[in-house]
Design an enzyme around this catalytic site. Structure first.
Site, PDB file in Angstrom:
ATOM      1  N   CYS A   1       1.565  -0.219  11.367  1.00 41.47           N
ATOM      2  CA  CYS A   1       2.924  -0.008  11.853  1.00 41.47           C
ATOM      3  C   CYS A   1       3.180   1.457  12.218  1.00 41.47           C
ATOM      4  O   CYS A   1       2.328   2.315  12.022  1.00 41.47           O
ATOM      5  CB  CYS A   1       3.915  -0.427  10.773  1.00 41.47           C
ATOM      6  SG  CYS A   1       3.776   0.602   9.285  1.00 41.47           S
TER       7      CYS A   1
ATOM      8  N   ALA B   1       2.696   3.990   9.486  1.00 39.51           N
ATOM      9  CA  ALA B   1       1.274   4.306   9.293  1.00 39.51           C
ATOM     10  C   ALA B   1       0.818   5.325  10.327  1.00 39.51           C
ATOM     11  O   ALA B   1       0.014   6.211  10.033  1.00 39.51           O
ATOM     12  CB  ALA B   1       0.433   3.035   9.375  1.00 39.51           C
TER      13      ALA B   1
ATOM     14  N   ARG C   1      -6.817   7.992   3.521  1.00 42.68           N
ATOM     15  CA  ARG C   1      -7.434   8.238   4.827  1.00 42.68           C
ATOM     16  C   ARG C   1      -8.460   9.376   4.804  1.00 42.68           C
ATOM     17  O   ARG C   1      -9.031   9.715   5.823  1.00 42.68           O
ATOM     18  CB  ARG C   1      -6.357   8.483   5.900  1.00 42.68           C
ATOM     19  CG  ARG C   1      -6.834   7.969   7.253  1.00 42.68           C
ATOM     20  CD  ARG C   1      -5.761   7.872   8.296  1.00 42.68           C
ATOM     21  NE  ARG C   1      -6.385   7.569   9.578  1.00 42.68           N
ATOM     22  CZ  ARG C   1      -6.500   8.447  10.562  1.00 42.68           C
ATOM     23  NH1 ARG C   1      -6.025   9.669  10.447  1.00 42.68           N
ATOM     24  NH2 ARG C   1      -7.095   8.107  11.691  1.00 42.68           N
TER      25      ARG C   1
ATOM     26  N   HIS D   1       2.667   7.336  16.278  1.00 42.76           N
ATOM     27  CA  HIS D   1       2.060   8.589  16.755  1.00 42.76           C
ATOM     28  C   HIS D   1       3.016   9.285  17.706  1.00 42.76           C
ATOM     29  O   HIS D   1       3.240  10.493  17.622  1.00 42.76           O
ATOM     30  CB  HIS D   1       0.759   8.324  17.518  1.00 42.76           C
ATOM     31  CG  HIS D   1      -0.269   7.547  16.763  1.00 42.76           C
ATOM     32  ND1 HIS D   1      -1.109   6.642  17.376  1.00 42.76           N
ATOM     33  CD2 HIS D   1      -0.610   7.537  15.448  1.00 42.76           C
ATOM     34  CE1 HIS D   1      -1.914   6.115  16.470  1.00 42.76           C
ATOM     35  NE2 HIS D   1      -1.638   6.635  15.295  1.00 42.76           N
TER      36      HIS D   1
END
Lengths: 488, 519
Positions: free
Chosen positions: A67, A70, A101, A201
């Site tokens: 999503c 994220a 991550r 992003h």
């Protein structure tokens, strides 16, 4: 047995067509129609890969996508190490994305850096009912008191924030003023926005533009700008990727003034518009801010690829072409310097990997970017696809893939399983959710998001590790044991 | 150049090479605007103080490094324990990617789960169409015997009505009318993952027993000799449920494990991917109404489920994740009392072996100070076991523990001389724990993987027991319940104690007189 020798390209295309037809049969008609647009075969000479992308996932099919939160907290903002990133909303999102991550950084965690910590407003029912703005204001005060060396705060919105009408911008502005112009960044990356990580992003990029760059205007740089200043954009330093990249740029004579965002700092973000050139690794997640810096500050940007020696050399020369002869010579020297080591790596591993077939399914960059590295080892990509690529990613992919490669966009669990079952690749490169599915099937697997806890894979130093790991995956003795000797 | 083909250096060693170290230094000095070393040191030391602890404990709004997750995670945990069941999470899709990753990192196994992939338009108009399409797709693609629906916070905030949505979906033909679609509202802003487990179990029980959301007649309870067993949310579910089944079989007890996910999270690598494996059959779930009694291994995971079962006329008994001699004794005696089956001599012998093991090792554990954190029931079980071993559980912290838990754990601590001066903390997080470990140091810490940051910062050796465990492999395959399971816990604790003793005695000509080969 290589695909190229096993079948003609025409046979390959016919096989893919039949395979796609077969997987679509399981769906209700409406779904089959929608999914058909995302599955295809690359045809040489076409401008893209012939699939639709960046479209809403279909309910109930087991998409692998994440999503917007994220994409913003997990990818873009989270690695900025000297800021505190608040997962604003209920406890889960921050918990599941906590330090998973592998964005490596150097610092004293909890004191001057905060990368592997989980800060959350842990929303309760009353926060949903009465709004969370007061709580957010208090959280910022408590952060200032308990973590006085933090250099900035970001507010990473989870789903409820946008739904209950909280005004995180107002809180951020007020608190920034109260704390002498402190960088406090509200990010509207609620998970229901957009179709995947990708919008996150973009939203995160815009937040840097509006809440970091715009505030910086007219302020002097913390260093004397030089002719060879570059910024690394879109490297998240997974397993140290940005470091094994940075070292090459510095060796060729460039000065890296900033890393985005792996091992990054707010000071580096602020300095970036002063760069002479932005070098962009992950185009998907950071092209937005790169374009903005070009438009507003006149900083050109260039895409590069540091996976595997062929692409690294090509990229070093491409980056150098933006500078004078000193840097161009520097690039050649770097290429020459590593040649012996790389030759030795290829001599050692290529015979063990030659002709092996690989299927990839990764995020927004690696489905194309890593292909060269596999080919440097004599391996062949027979299928690839993006979790959250856009059409411009599929256009760029045409420079990497061979005629007849199977392409799958936003693949479903079912499709991916069936494709692998039928094509029988020697290796699958995808994520943690897929890893064990294929392991059970007896197919060697490498996680291509987290490097399976190894890395770095970028740069020359990283390629040696990449080669070792692919060999380790494919040639592990365990795969010969999957069938019991007494089983038919 | 450090890298070479004969000895490939990865992140463990590559970045310690001089070229990289120099690069890091330059980056920091020239571009990071670093905090001056003296200031860094000052603050680092300050965070270890009583003064800091006070400020830290005065927090009202901020949570740092919590030891809990959200409801829907527990919902998925519960749902995958039923035969050929797909958990269907109604809401944003990123959540499901997170649950699947989280479980796969812990169990090293696939976790199948779908989302209704709600986006902006669903936020405005509600997610009915997502439900209609989603159920149809899941049903056709994955051919489950049951789809268990839960929610994310997004669907909860906009107020989607699962019962109505599922009814409408059935009317639209997404799944057959008589198809099982139990559901539970699992808002992430209420409780934690254990609440989600509870809500889904309650939802499944009500679905099968109370007329399948008005689509079938309610079941009439005809009591039989069986017992139902709920394990609760448990990172050791694979090892634990198998151990419990072994014990029941040994006793000759007829039982139903509700939500048996021990097979689906432990499938073989033999060339076939099993999306479904094992699990409680739907028939068993329905017939569980007739059982004599229901046992919950974790009271705080079944606070809502047990009253529903009790209302159907069954006796309900809840434990707090029993570990150790007394805990296991009580568990077995309860089973024996309810079923009328005697505790067989084999189990009595196992008990004796555990007592023997404790006697063998007691001297190394006696008086050692421990800090524990985790889910409420796990904390209770571990605390009871430590008291039994003569250890002192100095700090016991549960982020998702509430008032009832606090009372229970305080009573437990008060029941033993080894609990004197020990404190319990409900609703606190691991940053609170950091202050506790600095200001009131202990010898060992017990917790999940995230405890490694506390180990690093405070030098308190971490014994990994809890959920999630990401950085060690295969713990979940071992039971921690029963006498055998308690033995595993004992060994894990002892291993860490002995490792520490060796680490502290291995300096040549300084301390290695104590580097004994017999301990």
């Amino acid at each position: 047995m290589s695909v190229a020798t096993a079948e003609t390209v025409e046979e390959l295309k016919a096989r893919n067509k039949a395979l796609i037809k077969e997987v679509l049969e399981v769906y209700p008609e409406k779904t089959a129609k929608r999914r058909a647009k995302h599955l295809g075969t690359f045809e040489d000479g076409k401008p893209d890969c012939g699939v639709k992308s960046n479209i809403k996932s279909i309910p109930g099919v087991m998409t692998i996508r994440g999503c917007a939160y994220a994409g913003s907290k997990g990818v873009v903002w989270g690695p900025i190490k000297d800021m505190i990133h608040i997962s604003h909303g209920p406890v889960g999102c921050g918990q599941y994305s906590w330090a998973s991550r592998r964005n490596y950084y150097i610092g004293t965690t909890g004191i001057d850096t905060f990368g592997t910590m989980q800060f959350t407003s842990d929303f309760q029912e009353k926060d949903i009912v009465f709004g969370g703005d007061k709580k957010l204001a208090k959280i910022i005060d408590e952060i200032q008191e308990l973590f006085p060396l933090n250099k900035g705060i970001s507010v990473q919105s989870e789903c409820p924030i946008g739904l209950i009408g909280d005004d995180i911008e107002a809180v951020s502005k007020a608190k920034s003023k109260e704390y002498e112009g402190k960088t406090i960044v509200p990010v509207r990356c609620e998970g229901f926005r957009g179709v995947s990580q990708s919008l996150g992003h973009h939203i995160a990029n815009d937040a840097i533009r509006d809440w970091v760059f715009d505030k910086q205007e007219g302020k002097p740089a913390r260093f004397e700008p030089g002719p060879y200043d570059v910024a690394i954009i879109g490297d998240y330093n997974i397993g140290g990727d940005a470091w094994s990249s940075r070292i090459l740029l510095e060796e060729m004579g460039l000065r890296v003034i900033s890393q985005w965002s792996g091992d990054g700092t707010i000071a580096e973000l602020e300095a970036t518009p002063k760069a002479k050139l932005n070098v962009l690794h992950c185009y998907r997640s950071m092209n937005y801010i790169s374009r903005h810096m070009e438009e507003k500050y006149g900083v050109p940007w260039v895409e590069y690829n540091f996976f595997g020696p062929s692409k690294i050399a090509e990229s070093l020369r491409k980056i150098a072409s933006h500078f004078d002869d000193k840097i161009k010579e520097g690039a050649e020297q770097v290429i020459a310097k590593y040649q012996l080591m790389i030759d030795a790596v290829i001599a050692k591993y290529r015979p063990r990997l030659e002709g092996k077939k690989v299927m990839l399914y990764v995020g927004g960059l690696r489905p194309r970017h890593v292909i060269g590295a596999y080919e440097d080892l004599g391996m062949e990509i027979v299928g690839t696809g993006y979790e959250f690529g856009h059409n411009d990613d599929y256009q760029r992919t045409t420079h990497y893939v061979k005629d007849g490669t199977l392409i799958y966009d936003d693949v479903t669990g079912y499709e991916f399983e069936k494709f692998v079952e039928k094509i029988q690749p020697d290796l699958v490169g995808s994520g943690i959710k897929e890893k064990y599915v294929f392991q059970k099937m007896g197919v060697p697997f490498r996680q291509m998001h987290s490097w399976d806890y190894s890395g770095p894979y970028h740069g020359y130093d990283g390629f040696a590790i990449f080669a070792r790991d692919m060999d380790m995956a494919i040639n592990a003795p365990v795969w010969k044991m999957a069938k019991a000797p007494w089983a038919a | 150049m450090p890298q070479n083909a004969d000895n490939v250096l990865d992140h463990f060693n590559l970045f310690r090479q001089p070229e990289y170290k120099e690069m890091f230094e330059n980056k920091k000095k020239n571009f990071e605007n670093p905090v001056p070393d003296a200031e860094l040191e000052r603050v680092r030391e300050w965070t270890k103080t009583e003064e800091y602890r006070e400020k830290n404990f005065a927090r009202e709004a901020l949570t740092v490094n919590p030891a809990k997750a959200c409801q829907p995670l527990g919902a998925v945990f519960a749902a995958v324990g039923f035969e050929s069941t797909v958990p269907f999470v109604h809401g944003s899709q990123g959540c499901v990617a997170y649950y699947r990753s989280h479980f796969s990192r812990h169990f090293k196994e696939p976790t199948s789960c779908v989302s209704s992939s709600m986006t902006e338009d669903a936020a405005v108009f509600g997610g009915l169409n997502n439900m209609i399409d989603g159920l149809a797709n899941t049903y056709n693609m994955y051919k489950p015997k049951m789809i268990a629906v839960s929610t994310t916070c997004m669907a909860e905030v906009i107020g989607d009505d699962l019962n109505a949505f599922i009814k409408t979906s059935k009317e639209k033909g997404s799944v057959p009318q008589e198809y099982d679609v139990p559901f539970a509202h699992t808002p992430a802003f209420v409780g934690s993952h254990i609440t989600g487990y509870d809500n889904v179990m309650k939802g499944i029980v009500e679905h099968f027993w109370d007329g399948k959301a008005g689509t079938a007649p309610k079941l009439e309870r005809v009591p039989n000799e069986k017992i139902n067993f709920f394990g609760g949310f448990d990172g050791y579910t694979v090892g634990n449920l198998r151990e419990v089944k072994r014990i029941f079989n040994q006793m000759g007890v007829e039982y139903t494990i509700m939500g048996d996910n021990s097979d689906v999270w432990d499938t073989p690598t033999d060339g076939e991917f099993r999306m479904y494996d094992g699990g409680t059959t739907l028939e068993e779930a329905a017939n569980a109404i007739h059982a004599k009694a229901t046992i919950s291994m974790q009271e705080f995971c079944t606070e809502k489920t047990l009253p529903v079962i009790k209302a159907h006329g069954q006796e309900v008994v809840a434990f707090n994740h029993p570990i150790g001699v007394k805990g296991t004794d009580e568990f077995l005696m309860a089973i024996s009392r309810i079923t009328g089956k005697p505790i067989p001599p084999e189990l009595t012998k196992e008990r004796g072996r555990l007592v023997d093991a404790i006697a063998d090792s007691s001297a190394h554990i006696h008086g050692k100070k421990f800090a524990i954190y985790g889910d409420p029931d796990l904390c209770l079980g571990l605390t009871a076991f430590l008291l039994e071993l003569g250890a002192e559980p100095v700090h016991v912290l549960s982020t998702n523990g509430g008032k009832a838990w606090l009372e229970k754990i305080e009573a437990l601590l008060a029941s033993s001389p080894f609990g004197k001066g020990c404190h319990a903390y409900a609703g606190k997080d691991l940053w609170h724990m950091r202050s506790l470990l600095f200001t009131e140091p202990v010898d060992f810490l017990i917790g999940n993987t995230y405890g490694k940051y506390l180990d690093r910062d405070t030098g308190t050796p971490l014994i990994r027991i809890g959920f999630p465990i990401f950085d060690r492999h295969h713990y979940h395959r071992y039971p921690v319940w029963g006498y055998q399971g308690s033995m595993n816990v004992l060994v894990w604790i002892l291993d860490k104690i002995f490792d520490e003793i060796d680490r502290n005695t291995n300096v040549v000509a300084k301390s290695d007189y104590s580097f004994d080969i017999i301990r």
